[in-house]
Write a protein that holds these residues in place. Structure first.
Motif, PDB file in Angstrom:
ATOM      1  N   THR A 117      -7.763   5.686  -5.999  1.00 33.34           N
ATOM      2  CA  THR A 117      -7.571   4.278  -5.615  1.00 33.34           C
ATOM      3  C   THR A 117      -6.812   3.544  -6.716  1.00 33.34           C
ATOM      4  O   THR A 117      -6.889   3.899  -7.892  1.00 33.34           O
ATOM      5  CB  THR A 117      -8.920   3.548  -5.394  1.00 33.34           C
ATOM      6  OG1 THR A 117      -9.596   3.444  -6.657  1.00 33.34           O
ATOM      7  CG2 THR A 117      -9.799   4.280  -4.405  1.00 33.34           C
ATOM      8  N   THR A 129      -4.847   7.056  -8.886  1.00 33.00           N
ATOM      9  CA  THR A 129      -3.831   7.622  -7.990  1.00 33.00           C
ATOM     10  C   THR A 129      -2.885   8.530  -8.779  1.00 33.00           C
ATOM     11  O   THR A 129      -2.693   8.352  -9.982  1.00 33.00           O
ATOM     12  CB  THR A 129      -2.999   6.519  -7.310  1.00 33.00           C
ATOM     13  OG1 THR A 129      -2.351   5.748  -8.325  1.00 33.00           O
ATOM     14  CG2 THR A 129      -3.859   5.599  -6.469  1.00 33.00           C
ATOM     15  N   GLU A 175      -0.957   8.665  -1.750  1.00 35.96           N
ATOM     16  CA  GLU A 175      -2.226   9.271  -2.184  1.00 35.96           C
ATOM     17  C   GLU A 175      -2.966   9.889  -0.993  1.00 35.96           C
ATOM     18  O   GLU A 175      -3.497  11.003  -1.068  1.00 35.96           O
ATOM     19  CB  GLU A 175      -3.085   8.189  -2.848  1.00 35.96           C
ATOM     20  CG  GLU A 175      -4.343   8.689  -3.517  1.00 35.96           C
ATOM     21  CD  GLU A 175      -4.087   9.528  -4.752  1.00 35.96           C
ATOM     22  OE1 GLU A 175      -4.996  10.302  -5.118  1.00 35.96           O
ATOM     23  OE2 GLU A 175      -2.999   9.425  -5.339  1.00 35.96           O
ATOM     24  N   THR A 184      -5.958   3.352   2.522  1.00 38.10           N
ATOM     25  CA  THR A 184      -7.118   3.454   1.628  1.00 38.10           C
ATOM     26  C   THR A 184      -8.296   4.196   2.267  1.00 38.10           C
ATOM     27  O   THR A 184      -9.207   4.626   1.577  1.00 38.10           O
ATOM     28  CB  THR A 184      -7.587   2.055   1.190  1.00 38.10           C
ATOM     29  OG1 THR A 184      -7.754   1.248   2.367  1.00 38.10           O
ATOM     30  CG2 THR A 184      -6.572   1.403   0.268  1.00 38.10           C
ATOM     31  N   GLY A 236       0.786  -1.233   0.000  1.00 38.95           N
ATOM     32  CA  GLY A 236       0.000   0.000   0.000  1.00 38.95           C
ATOM     33  C   GLY A 236       0.818   1.282   0.000  1.00 38.95           C
ATOM     34  O   GLY A 236       0.363   2.302   0.527  1.00 38.95           O
ATOM     35  N   SER A 267      -0.953   3.959  -2.224  1.00 34.96           N
ATOM     36  CA  SER A 267      -2.180   4.410  -1.542  1.00 34.96           C
ATOM     37  C   SER A 267      -1.838   5.343  -0.378  1.00 34.96           C
ATOM     38  O   SER A 267      -2.569   6.304  -0.095  1.00 34.96           O
ATOM     39  CB  SER A 267      -2.977   3.218  -1.019  1.00 34.96           C
ATOM     40  OG  SER A 267      -3.357   2.379  -2.092  1.00 34.96           O
TER      41      SER A 267
END
Length: 686
Positions: A41, A47, A27, A260, A21, A24
C-alpha cells in the motif's frame, strides 16, 4: 534465460492524473500475477513502484518505475509514471517506448487536466489505449458518469468492456462483458476465478454488451455480416476483432475496479494481453538505421551507489551483456555490462533481451536520456522527446562555503535523471538558477541533494532581470583631461543617443561612427564604443542593463601626445551617462506568455487573479469540462504562481509559460523598484 520473443511482449505505460491510483493498480497486477506475495500500500510505503524515501514521505510517485510480470504466457512490462505536473519528464519518455497506454481515471474526479494531456501525447505517438476507472468504492464514485466524461473529453470511441456490480461502499465486483463472467471483490486477497453474473445485473449487462458488440463489429466487415444475421459471436472472435480495433486506434476499451482491493485485476490483465498489440505487431517509430543491434535509452537513474543506471528499449537484437555499441551523438563506444530486469528498486540479471523488450544497464559513460546506441556508426536521428519547458525558477546557493562544486555536480546528476530540471547562471543577475515544472519538483531536488549528495542549499525567489531603455533623443559631450606630470590623459567625444526599435521582440544596441574628417583618429573610435558598452551594463534607474539604444559618435577632439584608448573609453562612458539622463530613461520588465488550463468552475477565480497580477487576457478555449486561458503577465507577478493556482483549483490546474518580450514598467511600480534598488545600494556601501 533466453530472450522473450517480440510477439509475447506487452509494453504498457500506466498514466493519468496525480492521485488516481496508478501505483496501487500496478501493485495489484503484480500481486495477482504472483510476482509479489502481498498487496503493498502507498500509506505503508510497501509498494514495488514507489521505493524512494521522498515518495514514501509525500505518498506519491516522483519518478517512473519499471516492473514486469507474466500472464497467459505473455511478458507484460509495466511503466508506472508520475501523475503530478512537475514530474512529467518520465511520463513523456515512457510513452516513447511502449505500444499501449493504460490511462487510469478516478471514478470520483473523472477526467482531470493531466489525463487529457497524456491522452493527447498518446494520440501523437499513435499508441493503443485502455482506460481503467479506479476507486469505485469511494463516496461519490460513479462509473457511468465517468464513462460519459471519458467519452466526451477524451474520445467518443471509448467503450465499456467491464461494469461494476453495485456502487460506492456497496461495490461487490465487476462484470467482464467480453467473456460474460463476473469477478467478486477479493478485499485485498488474490482474486478468485470467474463467477456467474448476478441476476440483478442482467439489464445493464445486456445493454452494455450490445453497445460493445456494436462498436466492435463496426470495425470488422466479416463479423458485421455474421452479427446482422443473428449469429451468436464467440468470445474469441470478438476478442480478436477488438484487438485489431485497439491496435488501429479505432476503439479504446474502458475497464473498472478498485486497485487497493485487487478488484478487477484479472479482467484487466486479460484485456492487456488480448487488447494491447505486441512490439512484433506494432513495431517502433524510432530510427536505428541498418543496425543489427540497437537500444534506445529512455530513462536515467542517478544512484549514488551504483552510479548511473540507464533504462532502455531494445530496437534491434537480441542484446546481451558485454556487447559493445556506438553512440552516434558522441561517436564514443559504450560497452554494456550485465543486462538487468528492473522490478522497482530491485533487479535481476538476464543473459539477453529480445527486440521490443525493456531492461537496464549500469555505468554507461557518456549516455544521456534520449540516446540511441547501435552496433556500428550509422547516421541516426535520436527520437525527439518533447519535454515540457520549466515554468518556475529559484535562486539556489549552498549553505556551506566551498560547496558550490558539490552542489553543481549533484544538480547535474539529478538533471540527468529528470531533464526538465535545469541549472543555469543568469548572466544579468549573476544568480545560479534552478528551474523546474513546479515548486514541488524543485523542493524534491533540494531534498535529494541533501540525502544523496550531502549538500544543503537555500532557495530564494530569483531577481527579475529588468532592463532600461530611452524614449527620446539626446546629446552630450564630455572631455576627459588629466595632467599628472609627464604625459597626461586627454579624450573628448560628443555622442547622440537615439531609441532603437526592437527586432523580433529583442532590444539591441548599435554604434554608428559619423565622424567627419579626422577629429578623432580611427584607432580611438572603438574605445568610445567600449566605454559606452561598459556604462550600459548598469543603468542609472535601477542598475539594470541598458538596451534599445543607438549611439552615434558625431564629434570630438584629440591631443597629439596625451590622447589614448583609455582616455577615450572613459570619455565615451561619461558622455553616455550624461546623455542617458537627458533621454527620458524608463525601466523595462519581461512579459511572459501564460497558458493556464483549469476546470470550468475555476475560470472566474483564475481570471480575477490574473487581472490582479497586471495580466492581460488574450483569449479562452473551453474543451470538455476544462478551459485554457491565455494571458500576458509580467514575470515579477508570477514568480510564485504555482502555489496560487494550486489553492484556486484544488490542485486541478496546470500552466505553461514562455518569455514573450520586454515592456515598460508602469510608473508607480517602477518607482518602487527604483527606491528598492537605491536602498540596496546604500546598504551595500554601508
Amino acid at each position: 534465460m533466453p530472450a522473450t520473443e517480440p510477439g509475447k511482449i506487452r509494453n504498457i505505460a500506466v498514466v493519468g492524473h496525480r492521485g488516481v491510483g496508478k501505483t496501487s493498480l500496478v501493485e495489484a497486477m503484480l500481486f495477482q500475477a504472483g510476482k509479489t506475495n502481498r498487496l503493498g500500500t502507498i500509506e505503508q510505503g510497501t509498494t514495488v513502484g514507489d521505493w524512494d524515501e521522498d515518495e514514501h514521505r509525500r505518498q506519491m510517485s516522483l519518478s517512473g518505475g519499471l516492473m514486469h510480470l507474466e500472464w497467459q504466457g505473455r511478458k507484460i512490462n509495466l511503466l508506472d509514471t508520475p501523475g503530478d505536473a512537475g514530474f512529467q519528464a518520465d511520463t513523456y519518455a515512457s510513452l516513447r517506448v511502449v505500444e499501449g497506454a493504460l490511462v487510469v481515471v478516478s471514478g470520483v474526479m473523472g477526467v482531470e487536466v493531466n489525463t487529457a494531456k497524456v491522452w493527447a501525447r498518446s494520440e501523437e505517438y499513435e499508441l493503443s489505449r485502455v482506460v481503467f476507472v479506479n476507486m469505485l468504492d469511494r463516496e461519490r464514485a460513479d462509473f457511468f458518469r465517468t464513462l460519459e466524461a471519458v467519452r466526451a473529453q477524451l474520445s467518443d470511441r471509448c467503450v465499456a468492456i467491464q461494469l461494476p456490480i453495485g456502487a460506492e461502499h456497496e461495490l461487490k465486483g465487476v462484470v467482464d462483458l467480453l467473456h460474460m463472467c463476473a469477478y467478486l471483490d477479493p478485499a485485498g486477497g488474490k482474486e478468485g476465478g470467474p463467477q456467474p453474473i448476478p441476476d440483478e445485473m442482467a439489464g445493464p449487462v445486456q445493454e452494455y454488451r450490445e453497445k460493445l458488440l456494436d462498436a466492435v463489429v463496426e470495425t470488422n466487415e466479416d463479423l458485421m455480416a455474421r452479427y446482422l444475421e443473428g449469429e451468436e459471436l464467440p468470445a474469441a472472435d470478438v476478442a480478436a476483432a477488438l484487438k485489431d480495433a485497439v491496435t488501429r486506434d479505432e476503439l479504446y476499451p474502458v475497464a473498472c475496479g478498485v486497485a487497493t482491493k485487487n478488484l478487477g485485476s484479472t479482467a484487466l490483465l486479460d484485456l492487456l494481453v488480448e487488447g494491447v498489440p505486441s512490439p512484433a505487431r506494432k513495431g517502433t517509430t524510432i530510427e536505428f538505421g541498418d543496425a543489427k543491434q540497437g537500444v534506445f535509452v529512455f530513462k536515467t537513474i542517478a544512484d549514488p551507489f551504483t552510479g548511473r543506471v540507464s533504462c532502455f528499449r531494445v530496437l534491434a537484437g537480441p542484446v546481451t551483456g558485454d556487447t559493445t555499441l556506438v553512440d552516434p551523438r558522441t561517436h564514443a563506444k559504450e560497452r554494456l555490462g550485465q543486462i538487468l530486469l528492473l522490478q522497482g528498486k530491485d533487479n535481476e540479471p538476464v543473459d539477453a533481451l529480445g527486440v521490443g523488450d525493456l531492461g537496464a544497464v549500469a555505468k554507461l559513460k557518456d549516455v544521456v536520456t534520449g540516446d540511441v546506441l547501435v552496433d556500428h556508426e550509422v547516421p541516426v536521428e535520436p527520437p525527439h522527446i518533447d519535454f515540457p519547458s520549466p515554468v518556475m525558477s529559484f535562486a539556489v546557493t549552498p549553505k556551506a562555503k566551498g560547496d558550490e562544486e558539490k552542489m553543481a555536480t549533484g544538480l547535474r546528476r539529478l538533471s540527468e535523471e529528470d531533464p526538465t530540471l535545469q541549472m543555469r547562471r543568469d548572466p544579468q543577475t549573476g544568480e545560479q538558477l534552478l528551474s523546474g515544472l513546479s515548486q514541488m519538483q524543485v523542493e524534491v531536488a533540494v531534498d535529494r541533494l541533501h540525502s544523496r549528495f550531502h549538500v544543503d542549499v537555500e532557495l530564494q525567489p530569483p531577481r527579475v532581470p529588468y532592463k532600461e531603455t530611452i524614449r527620446k533623443e539626446s546629446r552630450a559631450r564630455h572631455r576627459y583631461k588629466k595632467q599628472t606630470g609627464g604625459r597626461g590623459q586627454f579624450g573628448d567625444c560628443e555622442i547622440r543617443l537615439e531609441p532603437l526599435p526592437a527586432e523580433d521582440g529583442e532590444l539591441g544596441y548599435e554604434f554608428v561612427d559619423k565622424i567627419v574628417g579626422g577629429v578623432i583618429s580611427q584607432s580611438y573610435r572603438p574605445a568610445v564604443d567600449k566605454g559606452v558598452r561598459e556604462a550600459m551594463e548598469h543603468g542609472d534607474l535601477a542598475g539594470a542593463p541598458v538596451q534599445g539604444v543607438r549611439v552615434v559618435l558625431v564629434d570630438g577632439m584629440e591631443h597629439s601626445v596625451d590622447s589614448s584608448e583609455m582616455a577615450f573609453k572613459i570619455a565615451g562612458s561619461l558622455a553616455f551617462k550624461e546623455a542617458y539622463q537627458k533621454a527620458d530613461p524608463v525601466l523595462l520588465e519581461p512579459i511572459m506568455e501564460l497558458e493556464v488550463t483549469v476546470p470550468d468552475d475555476s475560470v472566474g477565480a483564475v481570471n480575477g487573479d490574473l487581472n490582479s497580477r497586471r495580466g492581460r487576457l488574450q483569449g479562452m478555449e473551453p474543451r470538455g469540462g476544462m478551459t485554457t486561458v491565455r494571458a500576458e503577465v509580467p514575470m515579477a507577478e508570477i514568480l510564485t504562481y504555482s502555489q496560487a493556482l494550486t489553492s484556486m483549483t484544488g490542485g486541478r490546474g496546470d500552466y505553461t509559460m514562455s518569455f514573450l518580450r520586454y515592456e515598460e514598467v508602469p510608473a508607480h511600480v517602477a518607482q518602487k523598484i527604483i527606491e528598492q534598488t537605491k536602498k540596496e545600494r546604500e546598504e551595500a556601501k554601508a
